[in-house]
Scaffold this motif. Sequence first.
Motif, PDB file in Angstrom:
ATOM      1  N   LYS A 193      60.359 -42.512  32.349  1.00  0.00           N
ATOM      2  CA  LYS A 193      59.968 -43.901  32.114  1.00  0.00           C
ATOM      3  C   LYS A 193      58.486 -44.114  32.440  1.00  0.00           C
ATOM      4  N   HIS A 194      57.990 -43.369  33.434  1.00  0.00           N
ATOM      5  CA  HIS A 194      56.605 -43.552  33.884  1.00  0.00           C
ATOM      6  C   HIS A 194      55.608 -42.830  32.987  1.00  0.00           C
ATOM      7  N   ARG A 195      55.986 -41.626  32.497  1.00  0.00           N
ATOM      8  CA  ARG A 195      55.031 -40.814  31.736  1.00  0.00           C
ATOM      9  C   ARG A 195      55.430 -40.578  30.275  1.00  0.00           C
ATOM     10  N   GLY A 196      56.730 -40.730  29.977  1.00  0.00           N
ATOM     11  CA  GLY A 196      57.176 -40.538  28.605  1.00  0.00           C
ATOM     12  C   GLY A 196      57.299 -39.096  28.187  1.00  0.00           C
ATOM     13  N   ASN A 197      57.480 -38.177  29.160  1.00  0.00           N
ATOM     14  CA  ASN A 197      57.602 -36.748  28.837  1.00  0.00           C
ATOM     15  C   ASN A 197      59.026 -36.437  28.386  1.00  0.00           C
ATOM     16  N   ASP A 198      59.189 -35.971  27.121  1.00  0.00           N
ATOM     17  CA  ASP A 198      60.515 -35.691  26.565  1.00  0.00           C
ATOM     18  C   ASP A 198      61.299 -34.692  27.404  1.00  0.00           C
ATOM     19  N   GLU A 199      60.607 -33.707  27.968  1.00  0.00           N
ATOM     20  CA  GLU A 199      61.301 -32.649  28.702  1.00  0.00           C
ATOM     21  C   GLU A 199      62.030 -33.212  29.929  1.00  0.00           C
ATOM     22  N   ASP A 200      61.415 -34.202  30.600  1.00  0.00           N
ATOM     23  CA  ASP A 200      62.087 -34.841  31.743  1.00  0.00           C
ATOM     24  C   ASP A 200      63.385 -35.506  31.301  1.00  0.00           C
ATOM     25  N   LEU A 201      63.347 -36.182  30.158  1.00  0.00           N
ATOM     26  CA  LEU A 201      64.549 -36.854  29.646  1.00  0.00           C
ATOM     27  C   LEU A 201      65.625 -35.831  29.280  1.00  0.00           C
ATOM     28  N   ASN A 202      65.227 -34.729  28.626  1.00  0.00           N
ATOM     29  CA  ASN A 202      66.187 -33.688  28.249  1.00  0.00           C
ATOM     30  C   ASN A 202      66.860 -33.077  29.478  1.00  0.00           C
ATOM     31  N   GLN A 203      66.049 -32.808  30.509  1.00  0.00           N
ATOM     32  CA  GLN A 203      66.614 -32.235  31.742  1.00  0.00           C
ATOM     33  C   GLN A 203      67.570 -33.219  32.406  1.00  0.00           C
ATOM     34  N   ALA A 204      67.177 -34.503  32.426  1.00  0.00           N
ATOM     35  CA  ALA A 204      68.032 -35.521  33.047  1.00  0.00           C
ATOM     36  C   ALA A 204      69.388 -35.580  32.349  1.00  0.00           C
ATOM     37  N   ILE A 205      69.384 -35.521  31.028  1.00  0.00           N
ATOM     38  CA  ILE A 205      70.641 -35.560  30.266  1.00  0.00           C
ATOM     39  C   ILE A 205      71.497 -34.335  30.573  1.00  0.00           C
ATOM     40  N   ALA A 206      70.876 -33.166  30.617  1.00  0.00           N
ATOM     41  CA  ALA A 206      71.621 -31.943  30.920  1.00  0.00           C
ATOM     42  C   ALA A 206      72.247 -32.003  32.311  1.00  0.00           C
ATOM     43  N   LEU A 207      71.500 -32.531  33.278  1.00  0.00           N
ATOM     44  CA  LEU A 207      72.012 -32.649  34.645  1.00  0.00           C
ATOM     45  C   LEU A 207      73.144 -33.666  34.724  1.00  0.00           C
ATOM     46  N   HIS A 208      73.001 -34.803  34.038  1.00  0.00           N
ATOM     47  CA  HIS A 208      74.065 -35.814  34.029  1.00  0.00           C
ATOM     48  C   HIS A 208      75.332 -35.260  33.377  1.00  0.00           C
ATOM     49  N   ARG A 209      75.162 -34.441  32.324  1.00  0.00           N
ATOM     50  CA  ARG A 209      76.331 -33.827  31.681  1.00  0.00           C
ATOM     51  C   ARG A 209      77.054 -32.903  32.655  1.00  0.00           C
ATOM     52  N   GLU A 210      76.280 -32.117  33.414  1.00  0.00           N
ATOM     53  CA  GLU A 210      76.910 -31.204  34.373  1.00  0.00           C
ATOM     54  C   GLU A 210      77.617 -31.997  35.476  1.00  0.00           C
ATOM     55  N   ALA A 211      76.992 -33.089  35.927  1.00  0.00           N
ATOM     56  CA  ALA A 211      77.615 -33.927  36.958  1.00  0.00           C
ATOM     57  C   ALA A 211      78.904 -34.551  36.434  1.00  0.00           C
ATOM     58  N   LEU A 212      78.882 -34.999  35.176  1.00  0.00           N
ATOM     59  CA  LEU A 212      80.075 -35.608  34.583  1.00  0.00           C
ATOM     60  C   LEU A 212      81.204 -34.588  34.477  1.00  0.00           C
ATOM     61  N   ALA A 213      80.865 -33.337  34.171  1.00  0.00           N
ATOM     62  CA  ALA A 213      81.881 -32.284  34.065  1.00  0.00           C
ATOM     63  C   ALA A 213      82.563 -32.030  35.413  1.00  0.00           C
ATOM     64  N   LEU A 214      81.832 -32.299  36.504  1.00  0.00           N
ATOM     65  CA  LEU A 214      82.406 -32.139  37.849  1.00  0.00           C
ATOM     66  C   LEU A 214      83.241 -33.336  38.268  1.00  0.00           C
ATOM     67  N   HIS A 215      83.232 -34.407  37.436  1.00  0.00           N
ATOM     68  CA  HIS A 215      83.945 -35.647  37.753  1.00  0.00           C
ATOM     69  C   HIS A 215      84.920 -35.990  36.635  1.00  0.00           C
TER      70      HIS A 215
END
Length: 776
Positions: A193-215
């Motif tokens: 949100k602060h810098r607009g770097n696509d890679e940060d958003l992609n990593q965040a989505i991948a991490l949220h997916r892994e967290a969701l798989a654990l829940h």
Amino acid sequence: MSLEKRESLHHFEHRSNNEDLDQAIALHREALALRPVGHPDRSSSLNNLATELSSRFEHRGNDEDLDQAIALQREVLDLRPVGHPDRSKSLNNLANRLSSCFEHRGNDEDLDQAIALHREVLTLRPVGHTDRSSSLNNLAIELSSRFEHRGNVEDLDQAIALQMEVLALRPVGHADRSSSLHNLATQLSSRFKHRGNDEDLNQAIALHREALALHPVGHAGRYKSLPNLATQLSSRFELRGNREDLDESRENLRSEVYLSFHHSGLDGIGVGEDTNSLNSAMHHLKATANVVSRGSLSHLQHSHATELEACATSMQLLDAYMSTTASVSSRHNIMKYLPRTLAMDAASCALHSGDVCRAVELLEQGRTIIWTQMTRLRTPLDSLQTCGDHAAALVKKFRDLSSLLDKPPANDLEATPRVDVEAEEAQYRRLVKDWNRAVEEIQKIEGFSLASLLPPLFSDDLQDAACDGPIIVLIASKLSCHAIIVPHKQPLTSIQLPTNLEKLQTLVVKLKQESGESPEKGLDGVVGHRRRPGGRKSAQICTTRRGGRLLSQFYISSYTPSLTALINTRRHDRSLSVSFAAIGQNRPAGASFTLDCVEPKLELVQSLLPPAVSFTKITSVDAMKLRALRTLQDNTWLHFSCHGTHKYKDPFNSAFLMRDQPLSLLDITQADLSRHEFAFLSACETAVGDSTTPDEVVHLVAALQFAGVKSVIGTLWKVNDSTVQRLVEAFYKNFCGDGTMNSKQAARVLRRAVQSLACDEDMPLDQRIVFVHIGI
């Protein structure tokens, strides 16, 4: 530590009993006195006492306990210099206390010190240390907090680097991996949100997916993971236009809405009787509530119906779940774990869809839930008595069940064995099932309205709240800020305000920081100026200016927790006789202070009342709890002159302090004040809200209104004796000037009294605006 001290502490940790905690602190103070400067175990005693004072601060919110805990932890640290085996623990403890202090007061220096201490802890826990991951996590959290507070992106970069190291130390299978995934994903999302770097958003989505798989479905953490993932997917869809992101986000959220309601065990009157099913229902409720409050659906195209479904579902689940919880304190604790702006976000969702009536309906369903459910149990069904024997039998059954449900727990739940508590809770849920069945049977009686027994639906009855003048409902959410004008028998009007939630939150922080400056400077211009609609009353939340004059010169301010609360105050006819009681207490139990001029204030009130008024005066010597409660019940007009206290951690124990024991908010809720006209609360903090559950409005003024008092005046914070003396005199002179008393004139008369104080430039602004009116 002696066995007696260990047992007292152990008892508090398992039962959270106030007396046990006080006893533990007293014993630790005694132990410290026996270990003077130079004693080899002094640091341990200092640390133990600091830990218990911190616990009491978290439990009660007393600033003095936190300040003492910090001072004691500093002394501990001095006794554990560089090289001491326990230095890292002491650094960590002091850092945590300073962090609590920052959260409580917003002082930048406390946060900076906490970060510096956590950095030193980390150097003492090198690679391979068993506690290194927790130290990395602690430092990352504080750096992230400083970024949110000041906006320095270097702090965020460091926090992300630290959280990546934490995640590496918590591999697949580690108990804390899901929380690390969540923390890192959240901070990467902030940097996107602060810098607009696509890679940060992609990593965040991948991490949220892994967290969701654990829940998986039913897991307590799923309610956080799913909305987070949906929000990031919708952000990436807006950025790239990838339809797969949109579809995944939409389907995940729709599935969660469906599961939340249909798998909760709370749809229909079949209330689950085992704890596991209720816990599962609570997890689904949290999931749906977060869908609404995060605005996850608002980013999706053509999703208004789905979003409104989530809103309606969250309100239904909340109402049903809360009805199965026995004690009001437990209900309040449940609300703390739900989004604070849930009702506001649901209303904004409806406004976004163009449905103003639905917005008001959702607000009514999502606010003051604790009070609303209590008043349902006291619904008069007198009109059914003449509808035949079957109706009369149903009325008796309804009243008997309501009486059982409305009783406070017979025992102190904190001191009751867990097995007995669970048995009592199961019995309560069975009574709720019987009560729901009785309501269903009553619903079948032709010509009878069940509006007061069910969650509020927008109708002419709800709009009748504005029969004495239009009501302005203010809504502040992430989606938008609006004012809804509710007139009587006319269409509703919605006006979008030229501000947003972020600006309002910034204002709150600024006002806390600038305690030495006039709050008026920060408030000016925050809320837009609107032409006042016709009618006698409307509500404003701050002193903005219009044409060089304060809006308070144009408006009469009168507040209400909800439209339903206002309607309930009009349910009973006015009492024709005026029985007025003034209750004073200048030195309550355990106080080291004496309130000035309490007895003269009671005399002043009596001298200003019309001669025909039946007057009862309870002076400080006689103002015991039970005497005050009886007087409160026996008189329909009331004036309190005493010390009031608001309990931030447990607001239902907020109280008027009497000679022997406090007259608590919970005591008041058990009284029938349905024919009471007016109460003037000349005491501190009687209308103080709770930041963790703002929509529940749990304070002494609200308690009196929900118990039945039609018109109540209270205080937003501490009030000076000189302010009280002048305002009370100005109020009653105007209130009783023509020899009559009308509770409907209280708001108008209070406005005049406040304006008379406003002429005094030597009186601080906070004292000029400390009194507020709630009710009709």
